[in-house]
Design a protein around this motif. Sequence first.
Motif, PDB file in Angstrom:
ATOM      1  N   ASN A 131       0.803  -1.201   0.340  1.00 41.67           N
ATOM      2  CA  ASN A 131      -0.076   0.538  -0.282  1.00 41.67           C
ATOM      3  C   ASN A 131       1.325   1.189   0.145  1.00 41.67           C
ATOM      4  OD1 ASN A 131      -2.688  -1.377   0.870  1.00 41.67           O
ATOM      5  ND2 ASN A 131      -1.810  -2.102   1.925  1.00 41.67           N
ATOM      6  N   LYS A 402     -14.284  -2.643   3.093  1.00 40.55           N
ATOM      7  CA  LYS A 402     -13.024  -2.727   2.310  1.00 40.55           C
ATOM      8  C   LYS A 402     -12.748  -1.197   1.911  1.00 40.55           C
ATOM      9  CE  LYS A 402     -13.833  -7.040  -0.202  1.00 40.55           C
ATOM     10  NZ  LYS A 402     -13.744  -7.865  -1.544  1.00 40.55           N
ATOM     11  N   GLU A 403     -13.635  -0.746   1.829  1.00 38.39           N
ATOM     12  CA  GLU A 403     -13.417   1.094   1.520  1.00 38.39           C
ATOM     13  C   GLU A 403     -12.959   1.906   2.877  1.00 38.39           C
ATOM     14  OE1 GLU A 403     -13.331   3.851  -0.645  1.00 38.39           O
ATOM     15  OE2 GLU A 403     -13.561   1.401  -1.771  1.00 38.39           O
ATOM     16  N   LYS A 405     -10.960  -0.089   4.871  1.00 41.31           N
ATOM     17  CA  LYS A 405      -9.963   0.005   5.110  1.00 41.31           C
ATOM     18  C   LYS A 405      -9.242   0.435   4.506  1.00 41.31           C
ATOM     19  CE  LYS A 405      -6.366  -4.280   4.176  1.00 41.31           C
ATOM     20  NZ  LYS A 405      -6.442  -5.388   3.856  1.00 41.31           N
ATOM     21  N   LYS A 406      -9.180   0.852   2.929  1.00 45.74           N
ATOM     22  CA  LYS A 406      -8.684   1.679   2.375  1.00 45.74           C
ATOM     23  C   LYS A 406      -8.407   2.933   3.245  1.00 45.74           C
ATOM     24  CE  LYS A 406      -8.973   3.924  -2.479  1.00 45.74           C
ATOM     25  NZ  LYS A 406      -9.455   3.368  -3.832  1.00 45.74           N
ATOM     26  N   LEU A 409      -5.550   2.579   5.813  1.00 43.91           N
ATOM     27  CA  LEU A 409      -4.404   2.461   5.117  1.00 43.91           C
ATOM     28  C   LEU A 409      -3.735   3.546   4.959  1.00 43.91           C
ATOM     29  CD1 LEU A 409      -5.134  -1.034   2.817  1.00 43.91           C
ATOM     30  CD2 LEU A 409      -3.302  -0.444   4.426  1.00 43.91           C
ATOM     31  N   GLN A 410      -4.520   4.424   4.316  1.00 49.17           N
ATOM     32  CA  GLN A 410      -3.973   5.761   4.263  1.00 49.17           C
ATOM     33  C   GLN A 410      -3.668   6.589   5.149  1.00 49.17           C
ATOM     34  OE1 GLN A 410      -7.108   7.494   1.224  1.00 49.17           O
ATOM     35  NE2 GLN A 410      -5.956   6.245  -0.069  1.00 49.17           N
TER      36      GLN A 410
END
Length: 414
Positions: A131, A402-403, A405-406, A409-410
Amino acid sequence: MKNNQTPEIRFPGFIEYWKQQKLGDLADFSKGNGYSKSDLTNEGEPIILYGRLYTKYETVIQSVDTFTIEKEKSVVSKGNEVIVPSSGETSEDISRASVVKEPGIILGGDLNIIRPTNDIDSVFLALSISNGKQRKELIKRAQGKSVVHLHNSDLKEVNLSFSKKEEQTKIADFFKQLDATIVFQEQELTTLKQTKKGFLQKMFPKEGESVPEVRFSGFTGDWEQRKLREMLADPVTDGPHETPKLEESGIPFISVDAIVDNQIDFDRKRGYISEETDELYSKKYRPQYHDVFLVKSGSTVGKTAIVETKERFNIWSPLAAMRVGEVSDPYFLYFLLQTRKVQNQVKDKASSGTQPNLGMRELEKFHTQITPNLEEQKKIGAFFQQLDNLITLHQRELDALKETKKAFLQKMFV
């Protein structure tokens, strides 16, 4: 306060700037050893093949479902290795990492193996590689045309941003828990889809039978053989065959690419057509609430959808449109088209040219079995509609996870 050496979101108690160092100074590197798909067996020692890293495995590999017979020079996991594919079709495919937590797993060829020092948590490292800026750096380093490659020498040059080990572990544990929730939600969704598939087989008669295996109480009597046309108020029709002029606004215009998971996804519309164009096209057919669509050409032939909006829109010719008569329920037809019996007819009748194509008059002649009792049709339609709503709800929850998590991660990595 965030700067370029601290993440936007942190666990309480951690305030130090993150360090940056070449990955080559923080790990030992090696390679897996030559196994291929032809070496796989039904049982034996578990083995990880590189291609599965970008088709199956998540950040932490929990279980391995491929097996082989161990060779003399096999490379075997000692536990907590980070593995990165060294070849693949695209740089995006191979710029990702997974952790082999358990020892004793054979590591096949085309795998870069990273064993981090005690200063680096292996899950944190895999998340970093897969990532953010580390992944972008690897994508730039991956080289090749028909096949791209990443070497250990490329990985060693990656600039890794990291915090103290305790914070790394907290971050890793957070994402492991989030991944476990996502996997659970995926399993729930798969179970629901399999449940629907099973009920489609049991609540509509099988070939050669006159009643379904499962039936609502209070309904008896044989189902009747009918051609599809006998369920419809009008002949099967479609949208315009010519490509319309698309506008920046106006009436939504959809085609087969908007039919996803047997639903209409208006976010995938082709664009908009003007009021004048819509009026012209609607002389042939205007979509109405509870019309049923079936994709009649292309790679997704046989996919279905039902109109659940009263807003205006129009369709292109690869979609066949059906409108039920007074003696039929639209949702019953919608789910009838999804049964194995009808889908097999789609496969048999779709012409085998450059792409599958099903004629509308051919579609009208499809053999179906229906209950003549409209109330039974409505109960069956409502049952599957409720099941579809549950599937949609779980899909939205999975997409939201999932969004989430995304987003984390950012915000949790430098």
